[in-house]
Write a protein that holds these residues in place. Sequence first.
Motif, PDB file in Angstrom:
ATOM      1  N   GLU A 323     -13.692   9.324  -7.478  1.00  0.00           N
ATOM      2  CA  GLU A 323     -14.419   9.943  -8.592  1.00  0.00           C
ATOM      3  C   GLU A 323     -14.384  11.460  -8.471  1.00  0.00           C
ATOM      4  OE1 GLU A 323     -18.741   9.720 -10.919  1.00  0.00           O
ATOM      5  OE2 GLU A 323     -18.499   8.742  -8.963  1.00  0.00           O
ATOM      6  N   LEU A 324     -14.625  11.969  -7.266  1.00  0.00           N
ATOM      7  CA  LEU A 324     -14.537  13.411  -7.047  1.00  0.00           C
ATOM      8  C   LEU A 324     -13.116  13.901  -7.288  1.00  0.00           C
ATOM      9  CD1 LEU A 324     -15.911  16.031  -6.011  1.00  0.00           C
ATOM     10  CD2 LEU A 324     -15.187  15.365  -3.702  1.00  0.00           C
ATOM     11  N   GLN A 325     -12.136  13.147  -6.828  1.00  0.00           N
ATOM     12  CA  GLN A 325     -10.733  13.503  -7.024  1.00  0.00           C
ATOM     13  C   GLN A 325     -10.417  13.691  -8.509  1.00  0.00           C
ATOM     14  OE1 GLN A 325      -8.084  13.912  -4.817  1.00  0.00           O
ATOM     15  NE2 GLN A 325      -6.553  14.135  -6.429  1.00  0.00           N
ATOM     16  N   GLN A 326     -10.810  12.730  -9.314  1.00  0.00           N
ATOM     17  CA  GLN A 326     -10.476  12.799 -10.730  1.00  0.00           C
ATOM     18  C   GLN A 326     -11.235  13.911 -11.449  1.00  0.00           C
ATOM     19  OE1 GLN A 326     -10.835   8.592 -12.189  1.00  0.00           O
ATOM     20  NE2 GLN A 326      -8.643   8.838 -12.460  1.00  0.00           N
ATOM     21  N   GLU A 327     -12.466  14.149 -11.035  1.00  0.00           N
ATOM     22  CA  GLU A 327     -13.235  15.222 -11.665  1.00  0.00           C
ATOM     23  C   GLU A 327     -12.638  16.589 -11.324  1.00  0.00           C
ATOM     24  OE1 GLU A 327     -15.566  15.113 -13.870  1.00  0.00           O
ATOM     25  OE2 GLU A 327     -15.696  12.940 -13.924  1.00  0.00           O
ATOM     26  N   ILE A 328     -12.195  16.751 -10.083  1.00  0.00           N
ATOM     27  CA  ILE A 328     -11.587  18.032  -9.702  1.00  0.00           C
ATOM     28  C   ILE A 328     -10.232  18.198 -10.393  1.00  0.00           C
ATOM     29  CG2 ILE A 328     -10.688  19.391  -7.770  1.00  0.00           C
ATOM     30  CD1 ILE A 328     -12.846  18.210  -6.038  1.00  0.00           C
ATOM     31  N   GLU A 329      -9.515  17.106 -10.596  1.00  0.00           N
ATOM     32  CA  GLU A 329      -8.263  17.190 -11.355  1.00  0.00           C
ATOM     33  C   GLU A 329      -8.527  17.721 -12.765  1.00  0.00           C
ATOM     34  OE1 GLU A 329      -6.264  13.457 -11.309  1.00  0.00           O
ATOM     35  OE2 GLU A 329      -5.543  13.669  -9.253  1.00  0.00           O
ATOM     36  N   LYS A 330      -9.590  17.248 -13.384  1.00  0.00           N
ATOM     37  CA  LYS A 330      -9.939  17.728 -14.723  1.00  0.00           C
ATOM     38  C   LYS A 330     -10.266  19.220 -14.691  1.00  0.00           C
ATOM     39  CE  LYS A 330     -11.942  13.279 -16.116  1.00  0.00           C
ATOM     40  NZ  LYS A 330     -13.224  12.594 -16.450  1.00  0.00           N
ATOM     41  N   LEU A 331     -11.033  19.629 -13.663  1.00  0.00           N
ATOM     42  CA  LEU A 331     -11.374  21.043 -13.545  1.00  0.00           C
ATOM     43  C   LEU A 331     -10.128  21.895 -13.312  1.00  0.00           C
ATOM     44  CD1 LEU A 331     -14.599  20.895 -11.315  1.00  0.00           C
ATOM     45  CD2 LEU A 331     -14.466  21.428 -13.760  1.00  0.00           C
ATOM     46  N   ALA A 332      -9.255  21.416 -12.443  1.00  0.00           N
ATOM     47  CA  ALA A 332      -8.040  22.171 -12.142  1.00  0.00           C
ATOM     48  C   ALA A 332      -7.199  22.358 -13.398  1.00  0.00           C
ATOM     49  CB  ALA A 332      -7.240  21.462 -11.058  1.00  0.00           C
ATOM     50  N   GLU A 333      -7.056  21.298 -14.194  1.00  0.00           N
ATOM     51  CA  GLU A 333      -6.252  21.395 -15.408  1.00  0.00           C
ATOM     52  C   GLU A 333      -6.915  22.321 -16.421  1.00  0.00           C
ATOM     53  OE1 GLU A 333      -4.073  18.408 -18.626  1.00  0.00           O
ATOM     54  OE2 GLU A 333      -4.731  17.670 -16.664  1.00  0.00           O
ATOM     55  N   HIS A 334      -8.239  22.217 -16.526  1.00  0.00           N
ATOM     56  CA  HIS A 334      -8.970  23.094 -17.455  1.00  0.00           C
ATOM     57  C   HIS A 334      -8.770  24.559 -17.090  1.00  0.00           C
ATOM     58  CE1 HIS A 334     -12.267  24.998 -19.656  1.00  0.00           C
ATOM     59  NE2 HIS A 334     -12.683  25.491 -18.499  1.00  0.00           N
ATOM     60  N   HIS A 335      -8.963  24.907 -15.826  1.00  0.00           N
ATOM     61  CA  HIS A 335      -8.860  26.306 -15.420  1.00  0.00           C
ATOM     62  C   HIS A 335      -7.409  26.798 -15.469  1.00  0.00           C
ATOM     63  CE1 HIS A 335     -12.982  27.325 -14.075  1.00  0.00           C
ATOM     64  NE2 HIS A 335     -13.103  26.017 -13.944  1.00  0.00           N
ATOM     65  N   LEU A 336      -6.460  25.936 -15.123  1.00  0.00           N
ATOM     66  CA  LEU A 336      -5.054  26.337 -15.164  1.00  0.00           C
ATOM     67  C   LEU A 336      -4.639  26.673 -16.594  1.00  0.00           C
ATOM     68  CD1 LEU A 336      -2.396  26.685 -13.611  1.00  0.00           C
ATOM     69  CD2 LEU A 336      -1.976  24.243 -13.902  1.00  0.00           C
ATOM     70  N   LYS A 337      -4.978  25.815 -17.529  1.00  0.00           N
ATOM     71  CA  LYS A 337      -4.635  26.069 -18.925  1.00  0.00           C
ATOM     72  C   LYS A 337      -5.395  27.283 -19.465  1.00  0.00           C
ATOM     73  CE  LYS A 337      -3.510  21.328 -20.380  1.00  0.00           C
ATOM     74  NZ  LYS A 337      -3.958  20.186 -21.241  1.00  0.00           N
ATOM     75  N   SER A 338      -6.672  27.383 -19.089  1.00  0.00           N
ATOM     76  CA  SER A 338      -7.504  28.464 -19.618  1.00  0.00           C
ATOM     77  C   SER A 338      -7.056  29.821 -19.101  1.00  0.00           C
ATOM     78  CB  SER A 338      -8.973  28.223 -19.259  1.00  0.00           C
ATOM     79  OG  SER A 338      -9.455  27.032 -19.840  1.00  0.00           O
TER      80      SER A 338
END
Length: 728
Positions: A323-338
């Motif tokens: 669960e932590l893995q997937q949530e951090i993946e979402k954060l990483a993608e959000h910040h990378l794109k942003s």
Amino acid sequence: MRRVKKKSSEAIKYQVFKSRVSLVLAVVFLLCLILILRLGYLQIIKGDSYQERVENAQYVEINQNVPRGQIFDRNGKLLVGNKSERAIFFTRHRNMSNQEILTLANELSSYINVDDQRLALRDKQDFVLNNYYEQVLRELPNEAQLLKDGAISRTEFYEEAYNQLSEEFVDTLLTDDDLNVLSIYVRMIVASELNPVAVKAKDVTEEEFAKVNQDLDKLDGITTGMDWTRDYKYGSTLRTIFGDVSSSEEGLPKELTEYYKSLGYSNNDRVGKSYLEFQYEDILRGTKEEVKYSTDRSGKILGQEVVRPGKPGNDLYLTIDIELQQEIEKLAEHHLKSLRKLAEDAKKRNDENNDLDWDIHPEYIDTVNIVVQDPNNGEILAMVGKHINEEGEVEDFDYGTFAVTYVPGSSVKMGTVVTGYQNDVLEPGEFIVDEPLVFQDGTKKTSFFNRNDSIAVDDQEAIMVSSNIYMMKIALKLLGLEYEKGMPLPIDISDNSYKLRNGLNQFGLGVSTGIDLPNEETGIAPALTNNPGNYLDLAIGQYDTYSAMQLSQYISTVANGGSRIQSHLAKEVREYDANANGPVVKTFNANVLNTVQINDKEFEQLKKGMYDVFNTHDQATDRYGTGWDAFHNLEPKAAGKTGTAEAFREGHSVLNQTYLGYAPAEHPDMAFSIIWPTMPMTIPFFPAQFLGQDLVLKYYELEYGQAPKKPYNYNLDEFYPRIKEGSY
């Protein structure tokens, strides 16, 4: 004189006959005696040995596609399971010829279709030579004439055919039916006697399965059954890290054949090919079924008996929190794109206004690597890598967390301070003047926070404001030198430069973390001999390269008080149980690789400095911790260190930005490392630290039940004026 009595001719003949009979009887007797002795030898002396050989010939361990063990996360959530699929198998009888196998392949081709794109040219050439010989003769007229004249042998003609027949030519001859037969044949021909191989183990249709089942008595050696494939419950998440397993058709991969054969594997065994599947092959592989065959004199199988049933492999439980893995993946993608969007918008505005001094390349913002772990036992909780490819799509780059290294910048400075403590060139709380360093050859070094003045800072504040000069003066002291303006740099630094690098190594920087994955990269550490400028750069993280995994182990070593603990993904092994968690077979406990010798007072100084990095604004001097902007509002408080390293990409100046930390600041149970490589070279730096803020907040949400918070949103109208002015 008395007359000698002569024997009659009949008596003489009888005597000769009698002698011959006696000789024959003696020979027969001798032969019988030898036979009796031989039989006795075989039965009495060698009987047990031959009986064992008979038994061994009847009992054959075969690959019946025993499912591999499953892979779970730390909380028992299934990550990698097994999915059953219909399959068609072939078992080669003893003494079965290649021609018989080809005949069977022809028969089976009317039942199934095998689409195999991996047919080798040599396989096609063999088929063409056997089935289209006249066409081959016409294609090779010179060689055909030499063969006819007896100038070359049939073998030599075949060798010429192998050399000259192109794939384009043989493909013009082979029909779809030919290719189907050949695809089936090449899968069957590799079978060893009495050892089943899968002819088709993927995409077997219901119709194919039913037709073959119906005519099994006509298809000698063909059986049906179930095969399995790996089933990834969370899609692409950690897909690379899980690794791959060879298929039924593939068997032992070519590049690993010798390795696995040395361990007793057979050619058609299914094995782990990469990463966790390879690393824990001995745990995940099952126990093969043992079957006793009965055969007739020709070697044809008459029947079989299961002597030992197969057993699935043991289950592997990871330290990963999915669960932590997937949530951090979402954060990483959000910040990378942003961040890329922020750079694109900044570049677009600058193209319109031409008011920035900075060269911004948005396309260089394409990668981020993150590791989260428990600093107290080395357990990896999440490992996330994201990369934007040339098509603009975000793809997983998890292996980059341990297989790719970067120059990290100032985040290594706690290691430099501790090395100073250990070599008695620095005392806890000692003040050193931060000032521009000017050397005889014109080399000049400064701190980012202080370009021109002379400011005395202690070790705590040096960490807080990231003083380059404090660290460089420690490095000079390790060489036995005190800084003086205009001093020459030493020519040969080989005698003492190792002290600094070894000091960093003890934290896990530049050495293996012990992560239980193949192909870990330990980084680049060029020689330190006649390059004192590079040596000074090493003290501030501007020379050697490290991975996110190494940086995570480093910050964890600081967080737990000095124990460098082996990084690991395996938490425990359990016996396979289809209905519940099986009993624990093995537990992977914390393994301390080395202990950093640091006393309580020294450790306290590090902790204070790292706390200040995230939380302190010194009102008297108006100095901020380098991570204050993003981290100071966290509750509970966190501590850490930031870093920026100058680098180049395609000839352009860029920055590697790193963020390390642990939380809570008191009694931490998580540590993290973040690497943003090749960010734009601007002042202020691109605000990538907010990923670290969101990461800690997400951990607090999942672990402590804090209220969810939205990820940080970047604002060009706020950021652009700051880079326009070139100040914080």
